[in-house]
Design a protein around this motif. Structure first.
Motif, PDB file in Angstrom:
ATOM      1  N   PHE A  61      38.358  -1.460  71.737  1.00 25.64           N
ATOM      2  CA  PHE A  61      39.676  -1.826  71.793  1.00 25.64           C
ATOM      3  C   PHE A  61      40.152  -0.892  72.794  1.00 25.64           C
ATOM      4  CE2 PHE A  61      38.209  -2.763  67.809  1.00 25.64           C
ATOM      5  CZ  PHE A  61      39.591  -3.521  67.143  1.00 25.64           C
ATOM      6  N   ILE A  62      39.221   0.006  72.948  1.00 27.10           N
ATOM      7  CA  ILE A  62      39.731   0.875  74.237  1.00 27.10           C
ATOM      8  C   ILE A  62      40.477   0.006  75.254  1.00 27.10           C
ATOM      9  CG2 ILE A  62      39.404   2.820  76.269  1.00 27.10           C
ATOM     10  CD1 ILE A  62      37.462   3.776  73.960  1.00 27.10           C
ATOM     11  N   GLY A  63      39.808  -1.292  75.935  1.00 28.64           N
ATOM     12  CA  GLY A  63      40.226  -1.552  76.628  1.00 28.64           C
ATOM     13  C   GLY A  63      41.672  -2.332  76.402  1.00 28.64           C
ATOM     14  N   MET A  64      41.267  -2.910  75.390  1.00 29.56           N
ATOM     15  CA  MET A  64      42.844  -3.614  74.754  1.00 29.56           C
ATOM     16  C   MET A  64      43.955  -2.852  75.025  1.00 29.56           C
ATOM     17  SD  MET A  64      40.871  -6.163  71.820  1.00 29.56           S
ATOM     18  CE  MET A  64      42.151  -5.406  70.879  1.00 29.56           C
ATOM     19  N   ALA A  65      43.788  -1.839  74.576  1.00 28.48           N
ATOM     20  CA  ALA A  65      44.976  -0.768  75.013  1.00 28.48           C
ATOM     21  C   ALA A  65      45.543  -0.444  77.116  1.00 28.48           C
ATOM     22  CB  ALA A  65      44.973   1.129  73.955  1.00 28.48           C
ATOM     23  N   ALA A  66      44.095  -0.073  77.021  1.00 27.52           N
ATOM     24  CA  ALA A  66      44.880  -0.672  78.335  1.00 27.52           C
ATOM     25  C   ALA A  66      45.133  -1.353  79.255  1.00 27.52           C
ATOM     26  CB  ALA A  66      43.491   0.370  79.224  1.00 27.52           C
ATOM     27  N   VAL A  67      45.142  -2.784  79.154  1.00 28.07           N
ATOM     28  CA  VAL A  67      45.447  -3.729  79.078  1.00 28.07           C
ATOM     29  C   VAL A  67      47.521  -3.725  78.403  1.00 28.07           C
ATOM     30  CG1 VAL A  67      45.316  -6.760  79.068  1.00 28.07           C
ATOM     31  CG2 VAL A  67      43.502  -5.118  79.344  1.00 28.07           C
ATOM     32  N   VAL A  68      47.290  -3.287  77.001  1.00 25.88           N
ATOM     33  CA  VAL A  68      48.852  -3.522  76.678  1.00 25.88           C
ATOM     34  C   VAL A  68      49.659  -2.428  77.488  1.00 25.88           C
ATOM     35  CG1 VAL A  68      49.967  -2.341  74.590  1.00 25.88           C
ATOM     36  CG2 VAL A  68      47.736  -4.135  74.040  1.00 25.88           C
ATOM     37  N   LEU A  69      49.084  -1.578  77.988  1.00 29.02           N
ATOM     38  CA  LEU A  69      49.180   0.068  78.099  1.00 29.02           C
ATOM     39  C   LEU A  69      50.311  -0.432  79.737  1.00 29.02           C
ATOM     40  CD1 LEU A  69      51.066   2.934  78.410  1.00 29.02           C
ATOM     41  CD2 LEU A  69      48.350   3.435  78.804  1.00 29.02           C
ATOM     42  N   TYR A  70      49.552  -1.490  80.993  1.00 29.92           N
ATOM     43  CA  TYR A  70      49.571  -1.808  82.151  1.00 29.92           C
ATOM     44  C   TYR A  70      50.846  -2.899  81.794  1.00 29.92           C
ATOM     45  CZ  TYR A  70      49.905  -4.795  86.195  1.00 29.92           C
ATOM     46  OH  TYR A  70      49.772  -5.973  86.947  1.00 29.92           O
ATOM     47  N   PHE A  71      51.185  -3.615  80.875  1.00 32.79           N
ATOM     48  CA  PHE A  71      51.807  -4.385  80.758  1.00 32.79           C
ATOM     49  C   PHE A  71      53.297  -3.713  80.370  1.00 32.79           C
ATOM     50  CE2 PHE A  71      48.871  -7.613  80.534  1.00 32.79           C
ATOM     51  CZ  PHE A  71      49.347  -8.671  80.360  1.00 32.79           C
ATOM     52  N   VAL A  72      52.559  -2.969  79.399  1.00 32.58           N
ATOM     53  CA  VAL A  72      53.963  -1.405  78.967  1.00 32.58           C
ATOM     54  C   VAL A  72      54.299  -0.944  80.740  1.00 32.58           C
ATOM     55  CG1 VAL A  72      55.099   0.272  77.982  1.00 32.58           C
ATOM     56  CG2 VAL A  72      53.557  -1.907  76.558  1.00 32.58           C
ATOM     57  N   ILE A  73      53.773  -0.552  81.281  1.00 39.50           N
ATOM     58  CA  ILE A  73      53.966  -0.256  82.537  1.00 39.50           C
ATOM     59  C   ILE A  73      54.564  -1.387  83.583  1.00 39.50           C
ATOM     60  CG2 ILE A  73      53.095   1.298  84.444  1.00 39.50           C
ATOM     61  CD1 ILE A  73      51.255   2.882  82.168  1.00 39.50           C
ATOM     62  N   ALA A  74      54.083  -2.328  83.162  1.00 34.76           N
ATOM     63  CA  ALA A  74      54.617  -3.065  84.777  1.00 34.76           C
ATOM     64  C   ALA A  74      56.414  -3.571  83.989  1.00 34.76           C
ATOM     65  CB  ALA A  74      54.001  -4.838  84.445  1.00 34.76           C
ATOM     66  N   VAL A  75      56.531  -4.035  83.167  1.00 34.13           N
ATOM     67  CA  VAL A  75      57.737  -4.529  82.250  1.00 34.13           C
ATOM     68  C   VAL A  75      58.499  -3.258  82.535  1.00 34.13           C
ATOM     69  CG1 VAL A  75      58.779  -5.001  80.023  1.00 34.13           C
ATOM     70  CG2 VAL A  75      56.861  -5.775  80.606  1.00 34.13           C
ATOM     71  N   ALA A  76      57.960  -2.362  82.284  1.00 34.22           N
ATOM     72  CA  ALA A  76      59.089  -0.487  82.603  1.00 34.22           C
ATOM     73  C   ALA A  76      59.602  -0.913  84.369  1.00 34.22           C
ATOM     74  CB  ALA A  76      58.328   0.657  81.865  1.00 34.22           C
ATOM     75  N   ILE A  77      58.045  -1.268  84.725  1.00 41.56           N
ATOM     76  CA  ILE A  77      59.019  -0.786  86.390  1.00 41.56           C
ATOM     77  C   ILE A  77      59.380  -2.628  86.821  1.00 41.56           C
ATOM     78  CG2 ILE A  77      57.687  -1.292  88.759  1.00 41.56           C
ATOM     79  CD1 ILE A  77      55.316   0.173  87.394  1.00 41.56           C
ATOM     80  N   PHE A  78      59.017  -3.310  86.172  1.00 41.99           N
ATOM     81  CA  PHE A  78      59.929  -4.280  86.415  1.00 41.99           C
ATOM     82  C   PHE A  78      61.796  -4.297  86.159  1.00 41.99           C
ATOM     83  CE2 PHE A  78      61.504  -8.827  85.416  1.00 41.99           C
ATOM     84  CZ  PHE A  78      61.705  -9.293  86.888  1.00 41.99           C
ATOM     85  N   THR A  79      61.835  -4.200  84.987  1.00 40.53           N
ATOM     86  CA  THR A  79      63.399  -3.674  84.283  1.00 40.53           C
ATOM     87  C   THR A  79      64.044  -2.817  85.441  1.00 40.53           C
ATOM     88  OG1 THR A  79      62.493  -3.956  82.437  1.00 40.53           O
ATOM     89  CG2 THR A  79      64.400  -2.558  82.591  1.00 40.53           C
ATOM     90  N   ALA A  80      62.469  -1.128  85.635  1.00 41.09           N
ATOM     91  CA  ALA A  80      63.855  -0.038  86.715  1.00 41.09           C
ATOM     92  C   ALA A  80      63.945  -1.067  87.753  1.00 41.09           C
ATOM     93  CB  ALA A  80      63.318   0.891  86.893  1.00 41.09           C
ATOM     94  N   ILE A  81      63.263  -2.288  88.458  1.00 34.85           N
ATOM     95  CA  ILE A  81      63.842  -2.616  89.968  1.00 34.85           C
ATOM     96  C   ILE A  81      64.742  -3.262  89.566  1.00 34.85           C
ATOM     97  CG2 ILE A  81      62.919  -4.516  91.543  1.00 34.85           C
ATOM     98  CD1 ILE A  81      60.473  -3.340  90.902  1.00 34.85           C
ATOM     99  N   GLN A  82      64.899  -4.531  88.048  1.00 36.90           N
ATOM    100  CA  GLN A  82      66.036  -5.201  88.256  1.00 36.90           C
ATOM    101  C   GLN A  82      67.602  -4.539  88.217  1.00 36.90           C
ATOM    102  OE1 GLN A  82      65.902  -8.622  88.621  1.00 36.90           O
ATOM    103  NE2 GLN A  82      64.071  -7.969  88.803  1.00 36.90           N
TER     104      GLN A  82
END
Length: 82
Positions: A61-82
């Motif tokens: 579950f800790i690893g799954m939380a890290a993966v979800v958090l990674y995708f949240v950060i990736a989407v935030a960065i992608f959105t900020a660049i757009q």
């Protein structure tokens, strides 16, 4: 020989706790940071006196939380660049 006061962690536990480190290959520095954080938290839980089922389920579950958090950060960065 000098014995450590912390309990030894078996090799299979390192594999179980270290699976989020694949984020290094996928996500570079952000993924590596999150994967390393998840590994550190999972190993520290494994060194405690909690029951074995918790020691096995928690890293998943800790690893799954890290993966979800990674995708949240990736989407935030992608959105900020757009």
């Amino acid at each position: 020989m000098n014995q450590s006061s912390t309990p030894q962690v078996p090799f299979w536990a390192h594999l179980l706790c270290g699976w989020p480190l694949f984020l290094v290959a996928v996500g570079g520095a952000v993924g590596g940071g999150l994967g390393g954080l998840a590994y550190g938290i999972s190993i520290s839980i494994f060194k405690t006196n909690v029951p074995m089922p918790v020691k096995i389920i928690a890293p998943v579950f800790i690893g799954m939380a890290a993966v979800v958090l990674y995708f949240v950060i990736a989407v935030a960065i992608f959105t900020a660049i757009q």
